[in-house]
Design an enzyme around this catalytic site. Structure first.
Site, PDB file in Angstrom:
ATOM      1  N   GLY B  14       0.766  -1.358   0.020  1.00 33.62           N
ATOM      2  CA  GLY B  14       0.013   0.123  -0.106  1.00 33.62           C
ATOM      3  C   GLY B  14       1.080   1.298  -0.132  1.00 33.62           C
ATOM      4  O   GLY B  14       1.844   1.108   0.801  1.00 33.62           O
ATOM      5  N   ARG B  75       0.787  -5.512  -6.233  1.00 27.55           N
ATOM      6  CA  ARG B  75       0.961  -6.789  -5.808  1.00 27.55           C
ATOM      7  C   ARG B  75       1.596  -7.556  -6.521  1.00 27.55           C
ATOM      8  O   ARG B  75       1.653  -7.497  -7.920  1.00 27.55           O
ATOM      9  CB  ARG B  75      -0.583  -7.115  -5.542  1.00 27.55           C
ATOM     10  CG  ARG B  75      -1.298  -6.408  -4.636  1.00 27.55           C
ATOM     11  CD  ARG B  75      -2.047  -7.379  -3.602  1.00 27.55           C
ATOM     12  NE  ARG B  75      -2.581  -6.607  -2.588  1.00 27.55           N
ATOM     13  CZ  ARG B  75      -3.854  -6.551  -2.366  1.00 27.55           C
ATOM     14  NH1 ARG B  75      -4.949  -7.445  -2.994  1.00 27.55           N
ATOM     15  NH2 ARG B  75      -4.418  -5.783  -1.503  1.00 27.55           N
ATOM     16  N   ASP B 106       4.714  -4.136   6.176  1.00 33.12           N
ATOM     17  CA  ASP B 106       4.945  -5.296   6.606  1.00 33.12           C
ATOM     18  C   ASP B 106       5.252  -6.622   5.470  1.00 33.12           C
ATOM     19  O   ASP B 106       6.254  -6.903   5.596  1.00 33.12           O
ATOM     20  CB  ASP B 106       3.471  -5.762   7.454  1.00 33.12           C
ATOM     21  CG  ASP B 106       3.281  -6.889   8.097  1.00 33.12           C
ATOM     22  OD1 ASP B 106       3.174  -8.090   7.129  1.00 33.12           O
ATOM     23  OD2 ASP B 106       3.307  -7.130   9.096  1.00 33.12           O
ATOM     24  N   THR B 129       4.140   2.911   5.862  1.00 35.11           N
ATOM     25  CA  THR B 129       2.802   2.586   5.778  1.00 35.11           C
ATOM     26  C   THR B 129       2.145   3.452   6.418  1.00 35.11           C
ATOM     27  O   THR B 129       2.550   4.000   7.318  1.00 35.11           O
ATOM     28  CB  THR B 129       2.765   1.088   6.285  1.00 35.11           C
ATOM     29  OG1 THR B 129       1.334   0.850   6.728  1.00 35.11           O
ATOM     30  CG2 THR B 129       3.641   0.985   7.216  1.00 35.11           C
ATOM     31  N   ASP B 131      -0.507   2.708   8.428  1.00 35.65           N
ATOM     32  CA  ASP B 131      -1.170   1.831   9.845  1.00 35.65           C
ATOM     33  C   ASP B 131      -0.177   2.209  11.004  1.00 35.65           C
ATOM     34  O   ASP B 131      -0.491   1.791  11.763  1.00 35.65           O
ATOM     35  CB  ASP B 131      -1.113   0.615   9.121  1.00 35.65           C
ATOM     36  CG  ASP B 131      -2.244   0.313   8.197  1.00 35.65           C
ATOM     37  OD1 ASP B 131      -3.299   1.174   8.140  1.00 35.65           O
ATOM     38  OD2 ASP B 131      -2.263  -0.487   7.266  1.00 35.65           O
ATOM     39  N   ASP B 133       2.151   0.023  11.916  1.00 37.50           N
ATOM     40  CA  ASP B 133       2.217  -0.803  12.675  1.00 37.50           C
ATOM     41  C   ASP B 133       3.487  -1.727  12.430  1.00 37.50           C
ATOM     42  O   ASP B 133       3.493  -3.108  12.485  1.00 37.50           O
ATOM     43  CB  ASP B 133       0.765  -2.153  12.327  1.00 37.50           C
ATOM     44  CG  ASP B 133       0.938  -2.162  10.720  1.00 37.50           C
ATOM     45  OD1 ASP B 133       1.797  -1.704  10.010  1.00 37.50           O
ATOM     46  OD2 ASP B 133       0.145  -3.008  10.390  1.00 37.50           O
ATOM     47  N   ARG B 175      -6.677  -2.281   9.840  1.00 35.14           N
ATOM     48  CA  ARG B 175      -7.462  -3.385   9.899  1.00 35.14           C
ATOM     49  C   ARG B 175      -6.923  -4.040  11.076  1.00 35.14           C
ATOM     50  O   ARG B 175      -7.761  -4.977  11.769  1.00 35.14           O
ATOM     51  CB  ARG B 175      -6.733  -4.245   8.674  1.00 35.14           C
ATOM     52  CG  ARG B 175      -7.906  -5.187   8.278  1.00 35.14           C
ATOM     53  CD  ARG B 175      -7.615  -5.459   6.738  1.00 35.14           C
ATOM     54  NE  ARG B 175      -7.836  -4.375   5.764  1.00 35.14           N
ATOM     55  CZ  ARG B 175      -7.362  -4.354   4.559  1.00 35.14           C
ATOM     56  NH1 ARG B 175      -7.191  -5.554   3.933  1.00 35.14           N
ATOM     57  NH2 ARG B 175      -7.629  -3.205   3.655  1.00 35.14           N
TER      58      ARG B 175
END
Lengths: 327, 327, 327, 327
Positions: B14, B75, B106, B129, B131, B133, B175
């Site tokens: 992403g 992807r 990730d 990213t 996120d 995370d 998510r």
């Protein structure tokens, strides 16, 4: 005609950025003309319940730049029947309100119209709605802001669409009208625009999208008005996903939603709101009633309320042609 | 250890605002150290297909302020199996790429890890990213921008929520992690925050919402992470609508969606991206490999790739307590 | 009339947000009509030097949202004399350019006018300038963006002015015209606006400011056009500081400056630029020349170039009255 | 130690975005702990004059997103001498204020320190200043917002600089510290940064600029801290204009000025302000005094007030190196 000593002002229906700037202009113009001003909170519902508050210069300080409405808004089922309206009129009399300025959209104008017809209170409307679907004004208060909010966020979506060569369906507001979608399509550099005013065959849409995606190996953006007859972004997404030709295409959809209703008003909305707020009070003082103030060809114009909600405002079909040339 | 003469750089997974600023830093630091730089387009997919482009100073001019990624992302199912990775390695050899800088989240770090393990090419990762995370860095590139985009739009929703005394559910990205939701809750002045890291009973949520709505006769904002176990904003909306206690409450939900992925990076993301981009190249030159550069307590730190994707980064539970005190 | 097969397009003078959107529309409309398009870099200077570049659909991809001008702009002293213009014409012939689209302000239109008069090449202008001072169009490309940039930053200054109950002089662009200042005054909620079109006595200004500052114990904002005859913000600040009546008043001034020239164009500027770009090419194809396309009362209109720079566009004096009612 | 039943809170010195978010956190944390809260308007001046106002939950509703300070700020010459401070203390006693939370910069902390030393009232400080020059916290409340405002406007200036291949000097805030300038330089993609912490020879600056301008035939951006010893943007502009080598260079300068002080706080500033506001009240309740709460390595830390204003916070010299690699 009786003299006006005290006016009431309210915002009703869906809120729109610039309503506060309009309210400020109404209050200050009224005060400059030695009128008292009562703010009626929560639209027709507050009118019925007597939720009134006196307004002075300070009540409208530092709000020209804010979204939403400091007087709040609400739906009023009670106002839908004559008893509710009679109660509203009793409250207006109790608070010695001689005339009204109504800020809102379609339903607000219709409500003001019927209140005047039944109870003969002078009323002037100001067009406040992001949808721009009111007859009698080139643009409505809040529309330019909604457009800019949508485009700013479409720019963001295009960043990520480009990174992945995606096909993106972006749904913008407009239940019955394609103004926002059409202008977003041009301003956002979209490849296709789908609006309620035109009927589009799903097969034509598919063919065009496949040709775009194969031709350019780049992202493709489709702007969809929420009221498009193909069912908004979700409806179109579903139809595409059901078609095996789209199996290899990286497809996403997003609904901009309520973010388009809020935010600090743009320059253009602030100036429009200010002009119309001043115009509304001056029109009342000049003896006008049952009209909406609008800006037509850069000049303040009055339109009978009946026409405002009774007539359909047309989109500019030249703009529709433009999206095809530019994409 | 062999000498590095040419590095390859790619963005994968992403996209996130600031990836371009990071890329610019990687390219310019490499050039300043007399290295050649190949840009690998569309991540691992482009690596396999040999979609390489030589980078000079001008290739990264005027991109520090842009969202998305000029190298594109994609992807790559083919990279999931050993044959794909072997083909990727052949391409890297063909283009004489001696070492890699991988910018992404990730999955990107995991891919870099396995490529190194199988083919022994030096690789350093940069955490990109929205996120946040990734273990091994206080914040990831793109996270601060996503947070600001979300909050700017939550502010807009609150304008309209306040105008109508509404209960609003706003879904933000996340998510598996509640970083964005938690900080949006505090920064957006929300009354409640629902995140994947904590289990919330629907009954507790209902009770709290009813008490808030009755107590204050004002709008109430709930921030929901998309990955919350109650099913995101739609899931909670459905549960509330099914409960007759919520019949009289004006309830709306909105999903911010992909707008959080794009846009011009914030000051903080640009500086972070620049520092980590420089750090990545300097680490390669210092002989490091199989590590990710991160910023920990304001200093550039290296963390083994294995830990980056293998360990779970924890939210700050103090912040969770804060949302209760402040609402 | 000879047939047009290839057009040249250039941006000249001060750059304005939306010039790229206009350029995009010119290029795509021309291509859709089977014309070739040459981009002329750096305005008249590049025309003389033969700094030409062929444009295709991709040359104008992803620029609708950008500020500045991808074709660059420049001053051209050489174009001021007939020899320079003759050289420019030779270059146009060499590159087989049959007709021109000129995007810019006052000086650009004048240059296009004289080139046409001396060398009989078809030329159509597009009004691109933040100053809005061109006759023949309701607004110019870039004006709405400049206005919004100014107001967004005036909002910021008011935050700090309010915190300290300060008197703030804010200078906005407008060397000869008060369009930006006037609309910023209304939209920014300023207490006073000083523009070149009206003559203000310093004594009147002082009196009004003292009365405002004593009456309200709040901040007071004065918007000053850079071309105001009292000398811009610095001139007025000096006059006030020299007056002992202002000793106790916390006075600051700030000049917004060049930030008003850049930035991503607003929705309204993007749509305007797109319409005028399309209109310019279509006008050329319809056989028009020596005209500027403008938007007057929402419709595309042509105005002879001579009038565009020869006539003075008037501000709306109603707006001036408004600032007094609202402050 | 005596029990705390009522706290006073005030903002003082230059206002900073996020002060309201901090105030909200202080008030709500205090109320959640059954303390009364008095707002002290206009800093130390209001403390002396008894300009106090009781705060409840609603006083701080809907302010987390606003710039400026709802409690206002002011300079207080009277507080500079012991009599003024004694009068302030009498007022605090009269209003039964047992402890203080001071939100502000350097001077505010110093004032709180001396008030505590002379009158033994518990006091905890929160760092609110855009300058980021307080020892004891990684960043101050308002700094991230100022940085983003500056960079957003630098982006705009670059648009116009690029269009004309200009050399632009942009002055940002920072009288004694280069934090804003340094980070703006990196985030804004500037070619050079001049800050008070380093001494730069004018000759070196000139040489570098000439080499940049000749090498790239593009725009060049120099970020100058207002406190740079070469005299800010104006000082450098003058020196360059006096040098005939710069005759052919299109040179402009602009001062961003007070726009950097206002505006809606960023996500990061809102969260920081909220954490420190909570931390300040909790520290008072834990018996701490004469300390400032700060965020160091993501954790709330206390630093003696004496150190806060007595020690110099250092810029990160690694960042300075970065600007050279990246430009």
């Amino acid at each position: 005609m009786r003299d006006i000593e005290r006016i009431g002002v309210y915002t009703s229906g869906g809120d729109a950025p610039g309503m506060n700037a309009c309210l400020r202009a109404v209050v200050r113009t009224a005060l400059a003309n030695d009128l008292d001003v009562m703010g009626i909170r929560r639209g027709y519902e507050g009118m019925i319940e007597g939720d009134f508050v006196e307004m002075d210069r300070r009540s409208v300080s530092n709000i020209v730049q804010t979204g939403g409405t400091v007087l709040k808004s609400a739906r009023s089922p009670a106002f839908m029947n004559p008893e509710g309206r009679a109660r509203a009129m009793r409250m207006l009399k109790e608070y010695k309100v001689d005339a009204l300025v109504a800020i809102g959209g379609d339903g607000t104008m219709r409500g003001a119209n019927i209140l005047h017809d039944e109870h003969d209170i002078p009323v002037v409307g100001c067009p406040g709605t992001i949808d721009n679907d009111l007859y009698g004004t080139d643009t409505t208060i809040g529309y330019d802001t909604a457009l800019n909010t949508a485009i700013e966020n479409i720019d963001r979506v295009r960043d990520t669409a480009d990174a992945h060569n995606r096909l993106f369906l972006i749904e913008v507001m407009g239940r019955d009208a394609g103004f926002i979608a059409l202008n977003c399509g041009i301003g956002g550099g979209a490849e296709m625009v789908l609006i309620p005013e035109t009927i589009t065959e799903m097969e034509v849409v598919k063919e065009r999208l496949l040709s775009l995606m194969s031709a350019q190996r780049r992202s493709t953006i489709v702007i969809v008005a929420e009221g498009d007859e193909l069912g908004g972004a979700r409806g179109i997404e579903k139809a595409l996903l059901d078609d095996s030709d789209f199996n290899d295409i990286d497809l996403r959809s997003t609904i901009l939603g309520h973010i388009q209703r809020g935010g600090s008003p743009t320059a253009s909305d602030r100036v429009l709101a200010s002009r119309l707020g001043v115009g509304a009070v001056e029109s009342l003082l000049d003896g006008h009633s049952e009209v909406m103030v609008g800006l037509v060809n850069s000049e303040v114009k009055l339109t009978p309320l009946r026409n405002v909600w009774g007539r359909k405002k047309s989109i500019d079909y030249d703009l529709l042609k433009l999206t095809q040339i530019l994409s």
